[in-house]
Design a protein around this motif. Structure first.
Motif, PDB file in Angstrom:
ATOM      1  N   TYR A  96      -0.636   8.163   2.167  1.00 18.68           N
ATOM      2  CA  TYR A  96      -0.540   6.865   2.835  1.00 18.68           C
ATOM      3  C   TYR A  96      -1.264   6.962   4.166  1.00 18.68           C
ATOM      4  O   TYR A  96      -0.889   7.731   5.040  1.00 18.68           O
ATOM      5  CB  TYR A  96       0.929   6.490   3.032  1.00 18.68           C
ATOM      6  N   GLN A 154       2.209   1.694  -3.463  1.00 22.03           N
ATOM      7  CA  GLN A 154       1.112   2.130  -4.329  1.00 22.03           C
ATOM      8  C   GLN A 154       0.845   3.631  -4.151  1.00 22.03           C
ATOM      9  O   GLN A 154       0.634   4.352  -5.118  1.00 22.03           O
ATOM     10  CB  GLN A 154      -0.144   1.323  -3.977  1.00 22.03           C
ATOM     11  N   MET A 162       0.829  -1.200   0.000  1.00 23.84           N
ATOM     12  CA  MET A 162       0.000   0.000   0.000  1.00 23.84           C
ATOM     13  C   MET A 162       0.874   1.265   0.000  1.00 23.84           C
ATOM     14  O   MET A 162       0.559   2.252  -0.673  1.00 23.84           O
ATOM     15  CB  MET A 162      -0.905  -0.001   1.235  1.00 23.84           C
TER      16      MET A 162
END
Length: 105
Positions: A24, A16, A13
């Motif tokens: 984030y 990404q 994540m």
């Protein structure tokens, strides 16, 4: 097939978010990013309404250096009305002097 660990998913994540330049936020805390990314509405709303025309007060301020005498009929009418209302005893009550005097009474 084995389950993927949480740490591995968080790393994915994070990568990404770096690639797609998003924030984030692994805990899902509400941060207001959706609102902050939106366009500002102020300039659009300001353009919607037409500009105000000149008033006696704005003209008086603009030409103050010329020492012109101006008559603001609306302000004079308002002051006359307030004086009449006050004379009849229907005006606004007097303001308190201070909180200390009010407590003593």
């Amino acid at each position: 097939m084995s389950a993927v660990t949480r740490a591995r998913l968080l790393d994915l994540m994070k990568a990404q978010c770096e690639v797609f330049s998003t924030t984030y936020n692994p805990d899902g805390v509400r941060m207001g990013n959706k609102i902050l990314r939106q366009r500002l509405r102020g300039p659009t709303l300001a353009k919607y309404y037409p500009p105000r025309g000149p008033t006696v007060n704005t003209l008086e301020r603009a030409f103050r250096g010329l020492k012109l005498e101006t008559i603001n009929e609306q302000a004079e009418d308002r002051l006359e009305h307030l004086a009449g209302v006050k004379q009849r005893g229907k005006g606004a009550p007097k303001k308190r002097r201070s909180a200390v005097k009010a407590k003593k009474k």
